[in-house]
Design an enzyme around this catalytic site. Structure first.
Site, PDB file in Angstrom:
ATOM      1  N   HIS A 168      21.416  62.546  67.347  1.00 29.37           N
ATOM      2  CA  HIS A 168      20.371  63.550  67.096  1.00 29.37           C
ATOM      3  C   HIS A 168      19.026  62.832  67.093  1.00 29.37           C
ATOM      4  O   HIS A 168      18.778  62.007  66.221  1.00 29.37           O
ATOM      5  CB  HIS A 168      20.615  64.234  65.753  1.00 29.37           C
ATOM      6  CG  HIS A 168      21.974  64.840  65.662  1.00 29.37           C
ATOM      7  ND1 HIS A 168      22.225  66.162  65.973  1.00 29.37           N
ATOM      8  CD2 HIS A 168      23.185  64.300  65.332  1.00 29.37           C
ATOM      9  CE1 HIS A 168      23.524  66.405  65.834  1.00 29.37           C
ATOM     10  NE2 HIS A 168      24.121  65.295  65.453  1.00 29.37           N
ATOM     11  N   LYS A 173      27.486  72.207  73.687  1.00 30.60           N
ATOM     12  CA  LYS A 173      28.001  71.899  72.357  1.00 30.60           C
ATOM     13  C   LYS A 173      28.403  73.167  71.634  1.00 30.60           C
ATOM     14  O   LYS A 173      27.617  74.111  71.534  1.00 30.60           O
ATOM     15  CB  LYS A 173      26.903  71.176  71.560  1.00 30.60           C
ATOM     16  CG  LYS A 173      27.282  70.769  70.152  1.00 30.60           C
ATOM     17  CD  LYS A 173      28.288  69.632  70.142  1.00 30.60           C
ATOM     18  CE  LYS A 173      28.741  69.288  68.731  1.00 30.60           C
ATOM     19  NZ  LYS A 173      27.807  68.420  68.036  1.00 30.60           N
ATOM     20  N   HIS A 218      32.924  63.348  66.517  1.00 25.29           N
ATOM     21  CA  HIS A 218      32.962  62.689  65.197  1.00 25.29           C
ATOM     22  C   HIS A 218      34.233  63.008  64.413  1.00 25.29           C
ATOM     23  O   HIS A 218      34.177  63.611  63.348  1.00 25.29           O
ATOM     24  CB  HIS A 218      31.707  63.003  64.381  1.00 25.29           C
ATOM     25  CG  HIS A 218      31.259  64.442  64.316  1.00 25.29           C
ATOM     26  ND1 HIS A 218      32.123  65.490  64.173  1.00 25.29           N
ATOM     27  CD2 HIS A 218      30.017  64.997  64.351  1.00 25.29           C
ATOM     28  CE1 HIS A 218      31.444  66.618  64.135  1.00 25.29           C
ATOM     29  NE2 HIS A 218      30.158  66.339  64.247  1.00 25.29           N
ATOM     30  N   ASP A 222      26.535  59.607  65.975  1.00 31.15           N
ATOM     31  CA  ASP A 222      26.096  60.765  65.190  1.00 31.15           C
ATOM     32  C   ASP A 222      24.888  60.407  64.331  1.00 31.15           C
ATOM     33  O   ASP A 222      24.694  60.979  63.247  1.00 31.15           O
ATOM     34  CB  ASP A 222      27.238  61.328  64.329  1.00 31.15           C
ATOM     35  CG  ASP A 222      26.943  62.739  63.832  1.00 31.15           C
ATOM     36  OD1 ASP A 222      26.028  63.385  64.375  1.00 31.15           O
ATOM     37  OD2 ASP A 222      27.625  63.176  62.894  1.00 31.15           O
ATOM     38  N   HIS A 237      26.898  60.513  71.183  1.00 27.82           N
ATOM     39  CA  HIS A 237      26.607  61.603  70.225  1.00 27.82           C
ATOM     40  C   HIS A 237      25.487  61.161  69.296  1.00 27.82           C
ATOM     41  O   HIS A 237      25.692  60.295  68.448  1.00 27.82           O
ATOM     42  CB  HIS A 237      27.864  61.926  69.406  1.00 27.82           C
ATOM     43  CG  HIS A 237      27.664  63.036  68.401  1.00 27.82           C
ATOM     44  ND1 HIS A 237      28.641  63.983  68.158  1.00 27.82           N
ATOM     45  CD2 HIS A 237      26.633  63.361  67.573  1.00 27.82           C
ATOM     46  CE1 HIS A 237      28.211  64.826  67.233  1.00 27.82           C
ATOM     47  NE2 HIS A 237      26.984  64.463  66.855  1.00 27.82           N
ATOM     48  N   HIS A 280      32.077  70.465  67.559  1.00 27.73           N
ATOM     49  CA  HIS A 280      32.087  70.138  66.127  1.00 27.73           C
ATOM     50  C   HIS A 280      33.292  70.889  65.566  1.00 27.73           C
ATOM     51  O   HIS A 280      33.227  72.097  65.352  1.00 27.73           O
ATOM     52  CB  HIS A 280      30.787  70.564  65.441  1.00 27.73           C
ATOM     53  CG  HIS A 280      30.776  70.240  63.974  1.00 27.73           C
ATOM     54  ND1 HIS A 280      29.911  69.331  63.404  1.00 27.73           N
ATOM     55  CD2 HIS A 280      31.575  70.671  62.969  1.00 27.73           C
ATOM     56  CE1 HIS A 280      30.170  69.236  62.106  1.00 27.73           C
ATOM     57  NE2 HIS A 280      31.176  70.043  61.816  1.00 27.73           N
TER      58      HIS A 280
HETATM   59  C1  NCD Z   1      24.252  66.392  61.984  1.00 28.86           C
HETATM   60  C2  NCD Z   1      22.750  66.677  61.900  1.00 28.86           C
HETATM   61  O1  NCD Z   1      22.123  66.326  60.884  1.00 28.86           O
HETATM   62  O2  NCD Z   1      22.206  67.218  62.854  1.00 28.86           O
HETATM   63  N1  NCD Z   1      24.722  66.112  60.648  1.00 28.86           N
HETATM   64  C3  NCD Z   1      25.888  65.514  60.298  1.00 28.86           C
HETATM   65  O3  NCD Z   1      26.168  65.436  59.089  1.00 28.86           O
HETATM   66  N2  NCD Z   1      26.703  64.998  61.180  1.00 28.86           N
HETATM   67  C4  NCD Z   1      24.946  67.534  62.622  1.00 28.86           C
HETATM   68  C5  NCD Z   1      26.351  67.255  63.099  1.00 28.86           C
HETATM   69  O4  NCD Z   1      26.584  66.371  63.910  1.00 28.86           O
HETATM   70  O5  NCD Z   1      27.286  67.940  62.638  1.00 28.86           O
HETATM   71 ZN    ZN Z   2      26.075  65.153  65.213  1.00 25.66          ZN
HETATM   72 ZN    ZN Z   3      28.719  67.837  64.143  1.00 25.14          ZN
END
Ligand code: NCD
Ligand code: ZN
Ligand code: ZN
Length: 343
Positions: free
Chosen positions: A15, A98, A173, A246, A13, A135
């Site tokens: 970004h 997702k 998460h 995450d 997981h 999520h």
């Molecule tokens: C994530 C993001 O910034 O894309 N932020 C977070 O606080 N975890 C999005 C997510 O995973 O919910």
């Molecule tokens: Zn995330």
């Molecule tokens: Zn998330």
């Protein structure tokens, strides 16, 4: 133990964002992870196979020279997603879709309103063998932010896993003992990712002595009893819980803001911090399963065959990372000591 060698891990997981940012985020992850589940919450989001393929090419182009890192692509579900989108995604090599409840987190405004409306899409995912990544937080205003994960389980999660017993579901998460218990009590088609911040921190680390915007992520940090429950399940060695950082970069000014963004950019320290946690728990023998085996097994992918070595040697996370475009990112654990280092 002063040194540990494990099979090269994967990050289930994260970004990467897009554009210039890829030149920062992709090398940071490729330094120690062989594969990663790339979340689709771009602006605009990755809603079909074509966009996923194009995004994948941009990620591959941002790999350091000689890197074999492999991104695993995901689809962003919306109320407009069709069963044909799922069939096309499967054919294009997308591994999962997702589910963001609309408004639950960063760039989720275009996501799903009324989760039951997506049941035909879940049905097709079950048939095609695409995983459903969730999520798991409700977004209703009257629900306290600290209760949103628990309420999501009661209102949606229980029903989804019951309605689709053969659909593989990753509860992303997780932050509460409720979520850990739910996953433990569910079938072998239900698993969860756990971030370094939710193992290392609790809500005191967000709020005591002043607001700490760089510890703000969603789902928000919970009380220490929940943190302890997560630490217990990873130390138990259960194969239902695996590594998902995450890692979620935001510009420094967007986090240090009167309305700060949610997300911790942990790619430069995550594996080291997980190792530190397992060491604190006297469970270093369980690290490899969590980091390198259980995620691949759950996704039905081969385990990696290379390895990574970490040594018990402390170092300090940089205060700031400066991007080529002049932006700065404050990494997770900035200025703090980490007890383990990749050799
Ligand atoms: C994530 C993001 O910034 O894309 N932020 C977070 O606080 N975890 C999005 C997510 O995973 O919910
Ligand atoms: Zn995330
Ligand atoms: Zn998330």
């Amino acid at each position: 133990m002063q040194q540990i060698t494990i099979t090269t891990p994967d990050d289930w997981h994260l970004h990467f964002r897009d554009g210039e940012m890829l030149h920062e985020t992709v090398p940071a992850t490729a330094r120690c992870f062989a594969r990663a589940i790339v979340m689709p919450n771009l602006v605009p989001p990755v809603i079909n196979a074509k966009l996923a393929n194009e995004y994948k090419s941009r990620i591959l182009a941002a790999r350091p020279k000689g890197s074999h890192f492999q991104p695993l692509m995901t689809l962003y579900l919306t109320n407009q997603t069709t069963t044909q989108d799922i069939i096309d995604a499967k054919q294009a090599g997308v591994v999962a879709a997702k589910l963001y409840p609309a408004g639950a987190t960063t760039n989720s405004a275009q996501a799903v309103i009324g989760i039951e409306a997506l049941y035909p899409v879940f049905e097709e995912m079950q048939k095609q063998g695409l995983l459903l990544l969730i999520h798991g937080e409700v977004t209703e205003n009257h629900v306290d932010i600290f209760d949103r994960e628990k309420v999501f389980i009661d209102q949606y999660m229980i029903k989804i896993v019951q309605a689709f017993p053969d659909l593989k579901v990753v509860f992303e998460h997780i932050t509460t003992s409720d979520a850990a218990d739910f996953v433990l009590a569910s079938s072998h088609h239900v698993a969860a990712t756990i971030t370094p911040q939710h193992l290392l921190l609790n809500r005191n680390d967000l709020l005591v002595g002043g607001v700490k915007p760089h510890n703000y992520c969603l789902p928000v940090l919970k009380r220490s009893t929940h943190q302890q429950a997560l630490r217990n399940v990873v130390a138990s060695g259960s194969n239902k819980f695996f590594l998902g950082t995450d890692s979620a970069p935001h510009a420094k000014h967007a986090k240090e803001n009167a309305c700060g963004c949610a997300g911790c950019y942990s790619a430069w320290s995550a594996l080291e911090l997980y190792t530190q946690v397992f060491d604190e728990l006297n469970a270093l023998d369980k690290l490899e399963g969590f980091a390198s085996f259980y995620g691949a097994d759950f996704y039905g992918l081969p385990r990696n065959t290379t390895s990574v070595t970490l040594a018990k040697q402390s170092w300090t996370v940089p205060e700031s990372i400066n991007l080529a475009d002049g932006e700065a990112i404050v990494p997770f654990f900035a200025g703090q000591q980490v007890a383990w280092k990749i050799v």
